[in-house]
Design an enzyme around this catalytic site. Sequence first.
Site, PDB file in Angstrom:
ATOM      1  N   PRO A 158       0.880  -0.851  -0.080  1.00  0.00           N
ATOM      2  CA  PRO A 158      -0.457  -0.220   0.109  1.00  0.00           C
ATOM      3  C   PRO A 158       1.187   1.598  -0.067  1.00  0.00           C
ATOM      4  CG  PRO A 158      -0.578  -1.573   1.737  1.00  0.00           C
ATOM      5  CD  PRO A 158       0.714  -1.943   1.176  1.00  0.00           C
ATOM      6  N   HIS A 182     -26.740  12.971  16.738  1.00  0.00           N
ATOM      7  CA  HIS A 182     -26.457  12.381  16.030  1.00  0.00           C
ATOM      8  C   HIS A 182     -25.152  10.982  16.431  1.00  0.00           C
ATOM      9  CE1 HIS A 182     -25.877  11.223  10.994  1.00  0.00           C
ATOM     10  NE2 HIS A 182     -24.335  11.022  11.647  1.00  0.00           N
ATOM     11  N   GLU A 183     -23.917  11.868  16.496  1.00  0.00           N
ATOM     12  CA  GLU A 183     -22.546  11.678  17.177  1.00  0.00           C
ATOM     13  C   GLU A 183     -22.941  10.392  18.889  1.00  0.00           C
ATOM     14  OE1 GLU A 183     -19.785  11.271  15.830  1.00  0.00           O
ATOM     15  OE2 GLU A 183     -20.687  12.596  14.245  1.00  0.00           O
TER      16      GLU A 183
END
Length: 623
Positions: free
Chosen positions: A215, A435-436
């Site tokens: 990679p 949301h978190e």
Amino acid sequence: MNQSFWRPLFAILLFMLVFHLTNIFFAQQGAQVAQISYSRLRAELAQDNIKKITLKGTAVTGEFRGKTRVSALVQGKEQQREFTGFSSVLPTIDDQTLVPELMARKVEVSALSTETPLLLNALIYVAPWVILIAIWWVGMRSMRSQGPSGMMGGFSRSGAKAYLAGDKMAVSFKDVAGMEDSKQELKEVVDYLRNPKQFARIGGKVPKGVLLVGPPGTGKTLLARAVAGEAGVAFFSISASQFIEMFVGVGASRVRDLFTNAKKAAPSIVFIDELDAVGRSRGAGFGGGHDEREQTLNQLLSEMDGFDQHEEVIVLAATNRPDVLDPALLRPGRFDRHVVIERPDWRDREKILQVHVRKITMNGRIDLGVIARGTPGMTGADLESLVNEAAILASRENAAAVTMEHLEKAKDKILMGSERRMIISLEEKRITAYHEAGHTLVARLLPGTDPIHKVTIIPHGMALGVTQQLPEDDRYHYPQSYLENRLVVAMGGRVAERLAFGEVSSGAQGDLKQVTSLAEKMVCQWGMSEKVGGMTFSRGEEHPFLGMKLAEEKTFSEAMAWRIDQEIAAFITRAEQRAGDLLSANRERLDLLAQALQDEETLDGSRVDEIIGSLNTAQAPPP
């Protein structure tokens, strides 16, 4: 062209120009000559003020008997100045009385011919041809010195960076931390270059080409430089993209030039970085089979296959796309040895950090093992960036040395993105917090998920909030249950918004892309769907210019495509339902976590545990 031929010619022309301009300047400065009209000339003659005169066609020059004041332009202004000489022009109509009057006043009269001297005429006609022939001769000498490449000689040079055997390389195997297996394979190449007779004595052959595969950021180029430093032989380094040019045939010519120089300097190493730039399979992409890249590849194949055994030239190449390389490159006799360089494990990461922290001033209480364990998946380049970011943070705070806190902040910056302090409304902040909190609570309550490292509603990078999980160790296999839990965690933010506000927002866009991509891989590549079965399908994985085919080929029926779509949707629907059940059963904890995020903005894993409470009292419905 070769500068050694141009410099003498340029120096001569420059000297002649300076000499001519100097003569003109001093001639104008030294001679007190006034430009007067013909009428003024007759007036001065009538006053008997002309001592001598020279006639050349219609041009007249002469001297006054004494200093005479004449109007002249000085720096754009007309002023009266005294002159001892003059110049004028006679009218085209012949004045029959001028010469008799000059003779009557006893003026010294001279006449010059208007014809150009023969030598000057010859020089005027011959000089341009001499200059053109000289330029042509210099050009031909320069092109001959560049070899058979002719007018394209400048383009045909490979442009490779050359390090001769006597040059000291700054990198050796000691500077490459970790990668012990890879270094061991390359040490055989070094041993061959140092002592080729030992290999020849027992009949062994060293690989002609070694392909470094891994990679981005894992240290392929660094390892090649270390091989050159250890072997102590000539080293030629070039990027494969440097072979390609807008002119057809230039790439092949540069390949020839590179290997010609390498053979002259044998034993030597040729390193080609980003090999996939020219080594992609022939016939892939648009442009047919006769484009510049394929000609360059053909020449590279020819050069690698044409080595004699006494030509001790070894080719190293690096790529992160071995799947797109032409099979002819990978056959025995060319790149027949592949050295795979994977992302380092935590032990190698600690060694890499030890190498990079040598260059900075450190606090003695830093535990690099903790940083190494907390950075799974990071490459050597990532760790180098982490240490550099820590040094920048310490410098920004005017600290005397880099501390553990600086390294932790640098790690968070790399994992979560740069922190952005922006003003958002309380309502936006509340939506982000729920949301978190949804992601965090689901990840904390589901068994087998990665632990929570940090959660924040401070914008980082392109996100308004981030929930960062870090695995406890490096993972090489992903069980289906683990992947399904990742889908549930990703859907937790969207579900939490619906529970708290009765609707969802656009903030879950990234989550939806993530779950769709992951579910597609589970169905199409990893065989985790019972209805589709253990078959693999290429769904949006290859691009025409990167893969082996001109365009993506569909290898399944419309009925199977419909079934795949249904299974992907089923995985996502089940994940959303599980997240909804889990958050509904723990709504109080969701509200507490969201409120804590609004108050504190950033929470670490221990603080999350403190807010949520013991898992023994948490309600986690079965999957």
